[in-house]
Design a protein around this motif. Sequence first.
Motif, PDB file in Angstrom:
ATOM      1  N   HIS A 218      43.184  37.035  40.206  1.00  0.00           N
ATOM      2  CA  HIS A 218      43.569  38.499  40.168  1.00  0.00           C
ATOM      3  C   HIS A 218      43.804  38.832  38.866  1.00  0.00           C
ATOM      4  O   HIS A 218      44.657  39.945  38.596  1.00  0.00           O
ATOM      5  CB  HIS A 218      44.735  38.922  41.205  1.00  0.00           C
ATOM      6  N   HIS A 228      43.886  46.911  28.971  1.00  0.00           N
ATOM      7  CA  HIS A 228      43.199  45.940  28.301  1.00  0.00           C
ATOM      8  C   HIS A 228      43.803  44.889  27.522  1.00  0.00           C
ATOM      9  O   HIS A 228      43.758  43.919  27.239  1.00  0.00           O
ATOM     10  CB  HIS A 228      41.899  46.462  27.880  1.00  0.00           C
ATOM     11  N   ASP A 232      44.171  40.843  27.280  1.00  0.00           N
ATOM     12  CA  ASP A 232      43.689  40.166  26.364  1.00  0.00           C
ATOM     13  C   ASP A 232      44.928  39.105  25.977  1.00  0.00           C
ATOM     14  O   ASP A 232      44.581  37.907  25.635  1.00  0.00           O
ATOM     15  CB  ASP A 232      43.336  40.911  25.121  1.00  0.00           C
ATOM     16  N   GLU A 258      37.575  35.927  32.587  1.00  0.00           N
ATOM     17  CA  GLU A 258      38.778  34.962  32.724  1.00  0.00           C
ATOM     18  C   GLU A 258      38.286  33.505  33.335  1.00  0.00           C
ATOM     19  O   GLU A 258      39.091  33.022  33.998  1.00  0.00           O
ATOM     20  CB  GLU A 258      39.536  35.854  33.763  1.00  0.00           C
ATOM     21  N   ARG A 332      43.482  31.263  46.946  1.00  0.00           N
ATOM     22  CA  ARG A 332      43.739  30.737  45.302  1.00  0.00           C
ATOM     23  C   ARG A 332      44.915  30.045  44.987  1.00  0.00           C
ATOM     24  O   ARG A 332      45.568  29.466  46.054  1.00  0.00           O
ATOM     25  CB  ARG A 332      44.136  32.410  44.742  1.00  0.00           C
TER      26      ARG A 332
END
Length: 344
Positions: A218, A228, A232, A258, A332
């Motif tokens: 996710h 953003h 990062d 990712e 996940r």
Amino acid sequence: MLAPIDHTDQSRRRMFKTLLWVTMCFGVLFSIFNATRGLWLLVGIEVVYTALALYMLVVVERTRHLKTLTIVYLIPFLGVMMATLANPDTSVGIFAWIQTIPIILYLLLGLRLGLIGSLIFVSLGLYIYTQHYTEKNPSDSIGFLLDIGMATLAITVFSHTYEHTRAQTEKRLIELISTDYLTGLANRSKLTEIFYRERAHALRNQSPLALVYLDIDHFKQINDRFGHETGDQALRHFASVLSQRLRSTDLLCRLGGEEFAALLPDTSATQAATIAETLREQLASTPMMVEDAPLQMTLSAGVASLGQDGERLDQLMSAADKRTYAAKRAGRNQVVSAERPALG
Ligand SMILES: Nc1nc2c(ncn2[C@@H]2O[C@H](COP(=O)(O)OP(=O)(O)OP(=O)(O)O)[C@@H](O)[C@H]2O)c(=O)[nH]1
């Protein structure tokens, strides 16, 4: 699929070919010239050397031992040059050729061998000069010796500086093209290069080699929620947490977005699944601080191994990717391998 980076020094190969062409052309010219003067020993040496240059031109393109081949060629090349200088029948102008020594050696052999070779052969050339000409015409020859010595010294210094700068720039460029700018990890092209090296090692030593695909869960939500910049930062956090858990011989790289991968030499699929599990736990238990609050990240991983899943990198990537996808579909935050199916 990217081809492995070829670090063979193409510029040196080209430079060597140029030297071979130049030697061949001059070899023919000099042998004709020396034949007209009746210097048959020199003619013989030049003809043999021209033939050697022709042979080298044929093999230089495919040799994997460029430096050795270059040295094998240069030693007699410089030997012939010294023999020509020592010949009392040749003109004094022949000493101008001494100046080509540092340029040729630095461009073909690099800094260390370039410096050593230049010192040896330039000194030898100047010594031969003093032996043959100083006695005949002391007043003229001392000035000539000084001129040619200083000019050759200047050329050596320039060649050394040029080669040093070129080598540094090349090193930096190789670093740049093999590094992910955001995390500082290796990138996909570096993984390709290292994979083929490790695969050769594994096949030679009958040792295992594993590849683990690692995908942040996710991740889009982190970007969407915090922006953003924080996304990062999360990628850097991920890289830093995982790097700390891996051995120095392992290679962690960012494939893009990712998605990450770890190449684990001397590691079986079972061991790789255990390592991936440790990485998963480590990430889950090391939250990143965002706006003074802990942000937990998790990962899904897929394991593939050399032999079981294929021999090529694209085959291992594809198997590891499929298992990562299975881990994602199963909820996940888990590791999937051939022996360890998805839970959930
Ligand atoms: N901040 C940042 N985001 C990136 C970068 N590269 C890719 N992304 C974002 O990563 C996100 C990946 O989203 P998805 O492929 O849906 O994956 P996910 O949200 O992790 O979902 P799952 O993998 O299914 O758990 C996208 O929003 C991309 O814009 C990057 O260099 N920096």
